[in-house]
Design an enzyme around this catalytic site. Sequence first.
Site: not given
Length: 554
Positions: A47, A88, A171, A317, A495
């Site tokens: 990620d 994401t 999730d 982040h 992003h």
Amino acid sequence: MLTTRRHLLGLALASALTACSTTPPPASAPAPATPNAPPLVVLVVIDGLPMRQVTGYRDQLAPDGFARFLDHGRWFSDAHYGHGHTVTAAGHSVMLSGAYPQRSGIISNEWRDPATGAQVYNTGDTAYQYIDSPTAPLSGTSPRNLKVETLGDVLRTRSPASKVIGISGKDRGAILPAGHKGTAYMYMTETGRFASSTYYMPSHPQWVTDFNAAKPADSFFKKTWAPLLPESAYARSVPDGQTWQVASGNGNTLPAVIGDKMDGPGPRFYGNLLASPFGDELTLAFARAAITNEKLGQRGVTDILSVSLSSHDYINHAFGPESRLSHDHLLHLDRHLQAFFQHLDRTVGAGNYVLALTADHGFTDTPEWAATQGRDAGRFNTAPSLAVVNAALSARFGVDRLARDFSASGLLLNEALANEKGLKFAEVQAAARDELLKLPGVAAVFTREQLLGSDTATPYLDAMRKSFDPTRAAQLQIVLKRHWIFSYRPGGSTHGSPHDYDTHVPLLFWGPSRVGQGEMKQRVEVADLAPTLAAIAGLPAPAQAQGRDLKLKP
């Protein structure tokens, strides 16, 4: 922009290289049902990993982590996402469906319903709950909002005995790759456990219950994240402790103790754990348990395992991809991947699985850091921007709050209110577009009519069109200038743009005799991943896939 509860977690620092010890079954596996198909397809998602970090730190990688792909696999050095709102959920929806958000409906992590203005979470479904864990509002519990099939859905339709499992710290990172017919397990920041939801099953299998009962997350309490390499090795990244680096959680300097000044493990500790190398290690430990207990790749049929590692995103982040904190985390992650790949070799057999690795999006450098490098960079704050637009619309049309809110990558206008007041909506939309273009940092604003049209020459329009589902998206879609970010806080980075630093991600493959070797320099898209893996597995591509088979077979 809306923010999910997972993006509001306290950020912390930690490190770990300990391994989950399991007794592997024999390395040999029976032949899969489809001739020449691999018994196991493994997708690893990092990620928030831009490709520039993989190549930029290549000389510091372990011999069998990322280097397994770069030295012995097939890898694409110019792979991008084709859609413009690079977040994401959108990225995870593309990977194994091959379909852009315009078809999948997963336009963002969250958005507002255009008709009501109500918040919608990409994997939210109030009909289902987490198993043995609390289910907060807007929790992700099912793939109901995903409008397309995935590679796992294709596989299980043709081979019901096959297993498709998605695992992630988030999730959406578990649910969307698993598709409609797979099974998803996600990390619970309230409890430190992994859980599925009642969409998939009424209760957990015994191995999941046993894994959680051992409280593996608690073993990281008060452990330290220390730099992996000597200080001189980090000269190419930005030092710790910068004013723009978020200092919540356990701070913004290394070494750092996870759980420092806490009396014991609890929700804050479990959330902080995810924002450290310990989060990756814990997720991979659960993945190893799934491989062993579900006998993935060892049952005479093809299985799919998707593992999305969330920690790098939280770290970027907080501190930015240019930071030493991000640099060091990547190196820890690399060593964790090496251990995981070697576990697969022992458990499934090196010739019995195919690996693919990608990311859901890249990352923008922190604006404050970019400004020190002479770039025009900044933060676009949505709350005051909404007020400015509404004030201008009210002055022109005599109606308050014609703009509901920012939603995903756009501004959502109250079309029903405009019609009720006898206004021409096209005029309201055009006026709102003009006001947005006056705001600092805005590069382009596209109307619904442009997004539904066929113009491919206007910069950014095609990318934003691929992010636009007219039943879910705001009427006006916004592109910020390079190095500008949507931001709700004064520090850190994010992003979500169509710019190359957000779209350019790894697309790496490994599998002896199945994918070949070497760098491929042509531009490709992550939408090509699903058709390519489908071809390797002897399956048709998912029905709505917009990518192409990259024809990796030697």
